[in-house]
Design an enzyme around this catalytic site. Structure first.
Site, mmCIF file in Angstrom:
data_model
loop_
_atom_site.group_PDB
_atom_site.id
_atom_site.type_symbol
_atom_site.label_atom_id
_atom_site.label_comp_id
_atom_site.label_asym_id
_atom_site.label_seq_id
_atom_site.Cartn_x
_atom_site.Cartn_y
_atom_site.Cartn_z
ATOM 1 N N ASP A 152 34.546 -18.172 40.381
ATOM 2 C CA ASP A 152 35.446 -17.665 39.351
ATOM 3 C C ASP A 152 35.418 -16.132 39.463
ATOM 4 O O ASP A 152 34.625 -15.549 40.211
ATOM 5 C CB ASP A 152 35.065 -18.164 37.953
ATOM 6 C CG ASP A 152 36.286 -18.133 37.028
ATOM 7 O OD1 ASP A 152 37.279 -17.466 37.358
ATOM 8 O OD2 ASP A 152 36.248 -18.777 35.965
HETATM 9 C C1 BGC Z 1 39.336 -17.764 34.769
HETATM 10 C C2 BGC Z 1 39.850 -18.743 35.796
HETATM 11 C C3 BGC Z 1 41.069 -18.172 36.455
HETATM 12 C C4 BGC Z 1 40.677 -16.859 37.106
HETATM 13 C C5 BGC Z 1 41.806 -16.204 37.888
HETATM 14 C C6 BGC Z 1 39.139 -16.378 35.344
HETATM 15 O O1 BGC Z 1 38.869 -15.456 34.360
HETATM 16 O O2 BGC Z 1 38.128 -18.259 34.231
HETATM 17 O O3 BGC Z 1 40.139 -19.978 35.197
HETATM 18 O O4 BGC Z 1 41.597 -19.078 37.371
HETATM 19 O O5 BGC Z 1 40.250 -15.970 36.089
HETATM 20 O O6 BGC Z 1 42.775 -15.723 37.084
#
Ligand code: BGC
Length: 762
Positions: free
Chosen positions: A295
């Site tokens: 993530d």
């Molecule tokens: C979120 C993810 C997301 C990623 C990219 C993160 O902060 O937890 O679910 O896909 O950002 O935007």
């Protein structure tokens, strides 16, 4: 020809021969064919180039201006040109995607195309309802269709990878991201995970309208302590296997190509550095052949967790644990080569990770045509009428009727004088939810517009109170709830003069979602005050709720005659709500998540365990599992939802009360539409394992069927029970069935009406 270009030409030509570029039938190739192509390509790559495939950068490319210079961003362009980037996120629109893809394809030594990732959570520009709302439809075909549209529009905007579906089960409505999942139940969640993966990825990944999906967040993210975003997760084996894992298993079986790990730690080890999760379970046990992305910055966050000594150590932990791609931590690109040289990371792990990523690129057909998602003509189809109609369909199916005393609903189509009140009634942005990255503000149909377009009934609107001011996505709750009460008086005087009041209250679009945990689930701001003030002068109130999570609306439930849960329904919100309020669509949604009476009851969920003291032993006793100031009962249970008609459940019949591993039996009921209009009912079937090697929930959903009935019509509905249905992750650490006695329940919610018993022997 310059030497460099000649070399590239030779390399690419040999690549064409080896990998069979321009071969349109790439997806019909077997896995072994693909693996050969991947191996041939890997053999041509340097260690740095392989690591480059494992590096993902956030978008920096602005076709009309320079790239930002802050932080590591200045290096991004340079890295892109030298083949040190395998994927980008948040680059969208054909022109922008083409620009970055061109660098990867034309400037780098091997010309390997990029994966372009984006959070296409419930649509790209044409938005469907938020995922929690869609889950309330219990309509798997509609949910799949919604993901197909999302994929089609995203693909037309140059994107080939969505960071969806989020399949985290959660029992805590305080957690803002419940809006992004399918609710609290692992069975429903698994079916929805499968529908969404299949919707995004379609039958053929090399097609121009399908994109790869990503099951996230692996794992346990929905169990953040006290519902506080990113908080610690500490759960036992049984919950992990029986509740958290099933939707991830379903996504894997449905062929999801990527997984995203999660920000949380799980039982002391951050998910990003968790070898048990990523290597032992996902890749080895479940045989997942795609790749895992971290993530956002979750690799370097392992230092804050206190699990990695420094950034370099974090990179070492993450790759060893099975995280294949680094989203925005910059540590794979900065340290992996060094770590390999120091012998701390085996190069085979790099080959494996890069190979997994390349394989997906082959499957997408990017080597055949890196610009296959970059068609400006196709881009013009984004936001088409056809897509709007499709999201309208799923939007109306997602609405849940919570209360309808004295048949206040549906509204009269002629001659009704309607007061439309509330801060969300004319809001054209909140219905889009907080994941609306590519949808412009003010593009949803508001309830006001929906009602005005639907009939000639006179609609008088007043917002009553203000819920949002300025840029709500960046401010806290206390800053956005104003204390200005002047509108309440004006709204009350309008309410007095009309037959019916439609009050649209709830949360604004940015009050749920990532980083938006709440400690209160009441109507925010002055909305409760507005509701009660209006009630004093006109009791004919239809409360339309617009929210991203269950709310504690006890007062409304007690006093307001009609309540409609309309969530955040996306682009067509107002039209969907109007169709339901006027009865042209008879509501059929059922709650995918329990609505508590009080925050103090959380976590509250239908499939709880019994405890040793489940019921009061004698009047005025305290020694049983309860609260002294609130009942154990929820406000609205999982699976609950009314219709404008009524349904009668009767005649539960089992074809046998005993079965074994080689046999099965059926349980059937007769369902009758006892009301005056046609309607659809979700018939739900639950079991309880009465005695087992680990304690089992009081009820578990095991099947459901959506049944459409004309007034007076009856149908027999049956479910088949076999060994698979009673399997769970036992004390022996495997999925198996245990002999014993069970209860079976069938009804229109988790508070089922019919029950019987059966037994299983091996
Ligand atoms: C979120 C993810 C997301 C990623 C990219 C993160 O902060 O937890 O679910 O896909 O950002 O935007």
């Amino acid at each position: 020809m310059k030497l460099k270009n000649i070399m590239k030409f030779c390399l690419v030509s040999s690549l064409v021969l080896v990998v069979g570029c321009k071969n349109p039938s790439i997806t019909t190739k077997t896995n072994a064919d693909l693996d050969k192509k991947v191996d041939s390509l890997l053999a041509l790559m340097t260690l740095d180039e392989k690591i480059g495939q494992m590096n993902q950068y956030n978008g920096f490319w602005d076709a009309t201006g320079p790239s930002p210079k802050q932080g590591n961003a200045s290096k991004k362009y340079e890295h892109l040109e030298s083949g040190l980037v395998g994927s980008m996120l948040n680059v969208r629109g054909v022109e922008n995607v083409k620009a970055v893809q061109k660098i990867a394809v034309e400037k780098t030594r091997l010309g390997i195309p990029l994966l372009i990732g984006f959070d296409v959570i419930h649509g790209y520009q044409t938005l469907s309802p938020i995922p929690l709302a869609e889950a309330a439809s219990w309509d798997l075909a509609a949910i799949k269709k919604s993901s197909e549209i999302a994929a089609e529009e995203a693909a037309a905007a140059g994107i080939n990878w969505t960071f969806a579906p989020m399949v985290d089960i959660s029992r805590d409505a305080r957690w803002g991201r419940v809006m992004e999942g399918a609710g609290e139940d692992p069975y429903l969640g698994s079916l929805i995970a499968e529908a969404r993966v299949k919707g995004f990825q379609g039958e053929d990944l090399s097609a121009v309208n399908t994109i790869i999906a990503c099951a996230k967040h692996f794992a346990g993210y929905g169990f953040a302590e006290s519902g506080r975003e990113y908080n610690t997760v500490d759960i036992g084996t049984s919950t992990l296997y029986n509740t958290v894992f099933p939707p991830f298993i379903a996504a894997t079986k449905a062929g999801v190509r990527t997984f995203m790990n999660s920000f949380n730690e799980l039982n002391g080890i951050p998910a990003t550095g968790n070898k048990f999760l990523q290597r032992d379970i996902l890749k080895n046990k479940w045989g997942f052949e795609g790749f895992v992305i971290s993530d956002w910055e979750s690799i370097i966050e392992m230092t804050d967790h206190g699990y990695a000594e420094n950034d370099k150590h974090a990179a070492e932990i993450a790759i060893n644990a099975g995280s294949d791609m680094d989203m925005e931590s910059y540590v794979y690109v900065n340290y992996l080569a060094e770590l390999v040289k120091e012998g701390k990371v085996d190069e085979k792990l790099i080959d494996d990770a890069a190979g997994r990523i390349l394989k997906v690129k082959f499957e997408l057909g990017l080597f055949d045509d890196p610009y296959k998602y970059c068609d400006t003509e196709r881009e013009k189809t984004i936001g088409s009428k056809k897509n709007k109609e499709a999201v309208l369909d799923v939007a109306k199916k997602s609405i849940v009727l919570l209360k309808n005393e004295n048949n206040l609903l549906p509204l009269k189509k002629k001659g009704a004088k309607i007061a439309l009140i509330g801060p969300l009634a004319a809001d054209k942005t909140s219905p889009l939810g907080s994941w609306r990255l590519a949808a412009e503000d003010n593009t949803a149909i508001s309830v006001l517009e929906g009602l005005q377009k639907y009939t000639d009934n006179k609609v008088t609107y007043h917002k009553g109170v203000t819920l949002t001011e300025g840029k709500p996505e960046f401010v806290t709750e206390t800053q956005i709830n104003t204390t200005d009460r002047t509108g309440i008086k004006e709204a009350v005087s309008i309410a007095k003069k009309n037959d019916v009041v439609v009050l649209v209250l709830g949360e604004h679009g940015f009050q749920s979602g990532e980083g938006r945990s709440r400690t209160s689930l009441n109507l925010p701001g002055l909305q409760q005050e507005l509701l009660e003030a209006v009630y004093q002068v006109n009791k004919n109130i239809v409360l339309v709720l617009m929210n991203g999570r269950p709310l504690t609306i006890n007062w409304a439930d007690k006093n307001i005659p009609a309540i409609v849960e309309a969530w955040q329904l996306g682009t067509q919100s107002g039209h969907a709500i109007a169709q339901v309020l006027y009865g042209d669509y008879n509501p059929s949604g059922k709650l995918p998540m329990t609505f508590p009476k009080s925050v103090g009851q959380i976590p509250i969920y239908y499939n709880y365990k019994n405890t040793g003291r489940p019921t009061i032993p004698a009047p005025n006793q305290v020694f049983w599992s309860h609260y002294i100031d609130e009942s154990n009962e929820p406000l609205y249970e999982f699976g609950y939802g009314l219709s404008y008609t009524t349904f009668k459940y009767e005649n539960l019949k089992l074809s046998s009360h005993k079965f074994n591993k080689d046999t099965e039996f059926t349980a059937s009921i007769s369902l009758t539409n006892t009301g005056k209009v046609a309607g659809k009912e979700v018939v739900q079937f639950y079991i309880q394992d009465l005695f087992a090697s680990i304690t089992r929930p009081v009820k578990e959903l095991k099947g459901f069927e959506m049944v459409a009935l004309e007034p007076g019509e009856s149908k027999e509905i049956s479910f088949t029970i076999d060994k698979k249905i009673i399997e769970f992750y036992t004390v022996n650490n495997k999925w198996e069935s245990e002999p014993g006695d069970f209860k079976i329940f069938i009804g229109g919610s988790s508070k089922t009406v019919l029950e019987d018993t059966f037994s299983y022997s091996n």
